[in-house]
Design a protein around this motif. Structure first.
Motif, mmCIF file in Angstrom:
data_model
loop_
_atom_site.group_PDB
_atom_site.id
_atom_site.type_symbol
_atom_site.label_atom_id
_atom_site.label_comp_id
_atom_site.label_asym_id
_atom_site.label_seq_id
_atom_site.Cartn_x
_atom_site.Cartn_y
_atom_site.Cartn_z
ATOM 1 N N GLN A 1 0.843 -1.205 0.000
ATOM 2 C CA GLN A 1 0.000 0.000 0.000
ATOM 3 C C GLN A 1 0.875 1.251 0.000
ATOM 4 O O GLN A 1 0.593 2.209 -0.724
ATOM 5 N N ALA A 2 1.910 1.260 0.813
ATOM 6 C CA ALA A 2 2.803 2.419 0.883
ATOM 7 C C ALA A 2 3.459 2.672 -0.470
ATOM 8 O O ALA A 2 3.576 3.819 -0.903
ATOM 9 N N THR A 3 3.864 1.610 -1.136
ATOM 10 C CA THR A 3 4.475 1.747 -2.457
ATOM 11 C C THR A 3 3.487 2.330 -3.452
ATOM 12 O O THR A 3 3.830 3.234 -4.214
ATOM 13 N N ARG A 4 2.249 1.819 -3.434
ATOM 14 C CA ARG A 4 1.242 2.357 -4.355
ATOM 15 C C ARG A 4 0.974 3.839 -4.070
ATOM 16 O O ARG A 4 0.855 4.641 -4.995
ATOM 17 N N TRP A 5 0.878 4.215 -2.796
ATOM 18 C CA TRP A 5 0.682 5.625 -2.451
ATOM 19 C C TRP A 5 1.884 6.454 -2.902
ATOM 20 O O TRP A 5 1.718 7.552 -3.446
ATOM 21 N N TYR A 6 3.069 5.959 -2.665
ATOM 22 C CA TYR A 6 4.277 6.706 -3.017
ATOM 23 C C TYR A 6 4.306 7.022 -4.512
ATOM 24 O O TYR A 6 4.584 8.156 -4.911
ATOM 25 N N ILE A 7 3.990 6.039 -5.320
ATOM 26 C CA ILE A 7 3.985 6.237 -6.765
ATOM 27 C C ILE A 7 2.807 7.115 -7.190
ATOM 28 O O ILE A 7 2.962 8.037 -7.981
ATOM 29 N N ARG A 8 1.630 6.849 -6.666
ATOM 30 C CA ARG A 8 0.446 7.605 -7.060
ATOM 31 C C ARG A 8 0.591 9.090 -6.760
ATOM 32 O O ARG A 8 0.181 9.941 -7.550
ATOM 33 N N LEU A 9 1.196 9.404 -5.631
ATOM 34 C CA LEU A 9 1.335 10.808 -5.247
ATOM 35 C C LEU A 9 2.332 11.559 -6.126
ATOM 36 O O LEU A 9 2.329 12.784 -6.159
ATOM 37 N N GLN A 10 3.154 10.858 -6.857
ATOM 38 C CA GLN A 10 4.079 11.503 -7.785
ATOM 39 C C GLN A 10 3.416 11.776 -9.132
ATOM 40 O O GLN A 10 3.955 12.511 -9.949
ATOM 41 N N SER A 11 2.271 11.177 -9.344
ATOM 42 C CA SER A 11 1.580 11.309 -10.621
ATOM 43 C C SER A 11 0.817 12.636 -10.686
ATOM 44 O O SER A 11 0.174 13.040 -9.723
ATOM 45 N N PRO A 12 0.843 13.278 -11.855
ATOM 46 C CA PRO A 12 0.048 14.493 -12.010
ATOM 47 C C PRO A 12 -1.447 14.193 -12.020
ATOM 48 O O PRO A 12 -2.258 15.096 -11.865
ATOM 49 N N ALA A 13 -1.811 12.938 -12.183
ATOM 50 C CA ALA A 13 -3.225 12.563 -12.194
ATOM 51 C C ALA A 13 -3.786 12.375 -10.785
ATOM 52 O O ALA A 13 -4.987 12.177 -10.627
ATOM 53 N N ALA A 14 -2.935 12.449 -9.768
ATOM 54 C CA ALA A 14 -3.421 12.307 -8.385
ATOM 55 C C ALA A 14 -4.340 13.483 -8.058
ATOM 56 O O ALA A 14 -3.986 14.646 -8.257
ATOM 57 N N THR A 15 -5.504 13.152 -7.558
ATOM 58 C CA THR A 15 -6.506 14.181 -7.272
ATOM 59 C C THR A 15 -6.399 14.668 -5.828
ATOM 60 O O THR A 15 -5.745 14.037 -4.990
ATOM 61 N N ALA A 16 -7.075 15.754 -5.550
ATOM 62 C CA ALA A 16 -7.124 16.276 -4.181
ATOM 63 C C ALA A 16 -7.774 15.262 -3.248
ATOM 64 O O ALA A 16 -7.339 15.085 -2.105
ATOM 65 N N CYS A 17 -8.795 14.583 -3.735
ATOM 66 C CA CYS A 17 -9.454 13.552 -2.915
ATOM 67 C C CYS A 17 -8.488 12.420 -2.579
ATOM 68 O O CYS A 17 -8.489 11.902 -1.460
ATOM 69 N N GLU A 18 -7.661 12.030 -3.542
ATOM 70 C CA GLU A 18 -6.679 10.979 -3.288
ATOM 71 C C GLU A 18 -5.653 11.429 -2.263
ATOM 72 O O GLU A 18 -5.227 10.647 -1.403
ATOM 73 N N ARG A 19 -5.258 12.683 -2.346
ATOM 74 C CA ARG A 19 -4.292 13.212 -1.377
ATOM 75 C C ARG A 19 -4.892 13.231 0.033
ATOM 76 O O ARG A 19 -4.211 12.934 1.008
ATOM 77 N N ILE A 20 -6.174 13.540 0.123
ATOM 78 C CA ILE A 20 -6.869 13.497 1.420
ATOM 79 C C ILE A 20 -6.958 12.055 1.916
ATOM 80 O O ILE A 20 -6.700 11.770 3.088
#
Length: 174
Positions: A83-102
């Motif tokens: 899960q941490a790895t998926r979050w780490y990669i997702r948060l580097q993506s420009p497609a990460a939304t504000a909801c995902e960051r929350i």
């Protein structure tokens, strides 16, 4: 989110020689496309969007390949680390939304184990710099798809030679 993600050269964790060799071995076992995406991001510091555009890949595929690179070199197959790895990669993506960051913040705050796993992922990411430099030392990853394998080049040359031979035989018979 860039405040949470550490810069590429922010105090890389010292990795002993056997561990560095093992990481390099794991990176070399990745498919060439995953290696290329990883090296373009890690060494050339291209964003996921830049890599997607350069390689004509969907942004989600770039994220998947980066997750694959991190997972392949990680020794801890625990679910929280995945899960941490998926979050780490997702948060580097420009497609990460504000909801995902929350959602990420909620996940991080839900348990000290989550914070530890995310921190371990960041440290692991930093430990991959030296093996990445060695893997990409010839710059092969900057070339297009055609240069990826000798097999592909051999096949293309073989087909070209066969076409020339067939054309030569066809034109002499006419």
């Amino acid at each position: 989110m860039s405040r949470l993600l550490l810069p590429i050269d922010h105090g890389p964790r010292a990795v002993d020689e056997p561990a560095r060799a093992a990481l390099l071995h794991d990176l070399r076992r990745l498919p060439r496309r995953a290696q290329q995406v990883f090296l373009l991001n890690r060494l050339d510091q291209l964003t996921f969007a830049q890599i997607a555009e350069r390689l004509n890949l969907p942004l989600t595929r770039v994220e998947q390949l980066m997750i694959e690179a991190l997972h392949s070199t990680s020794a801890k197959p625990l679910a929280v680390n995945a899960q941490a790895t998926r979050w780490y990669i997702r948060l580097q993506s420009p497609a990460a939304t504000a909801c995902e960051r929350i959602d990420f913040r909620r996940w991080l705050d839900a348990s000290p184990v989550h914070l530890q796993a995310f921190h371990a992922t960041e440290l692991h990411w930093r430990s991959l710099l030296a093996p990445a430099r060695e893997l990409g030392d010839q710059g092969w990853y900057r070339t297009g798809r055609a240069a990826f394998s000798l097999g592909g080049c051999s096949l293309a040359l073989g087909l070209g030679a066969a076409a020339l031979l067939a054309f030569g035989l066809w034109s002499s018979g006419v």
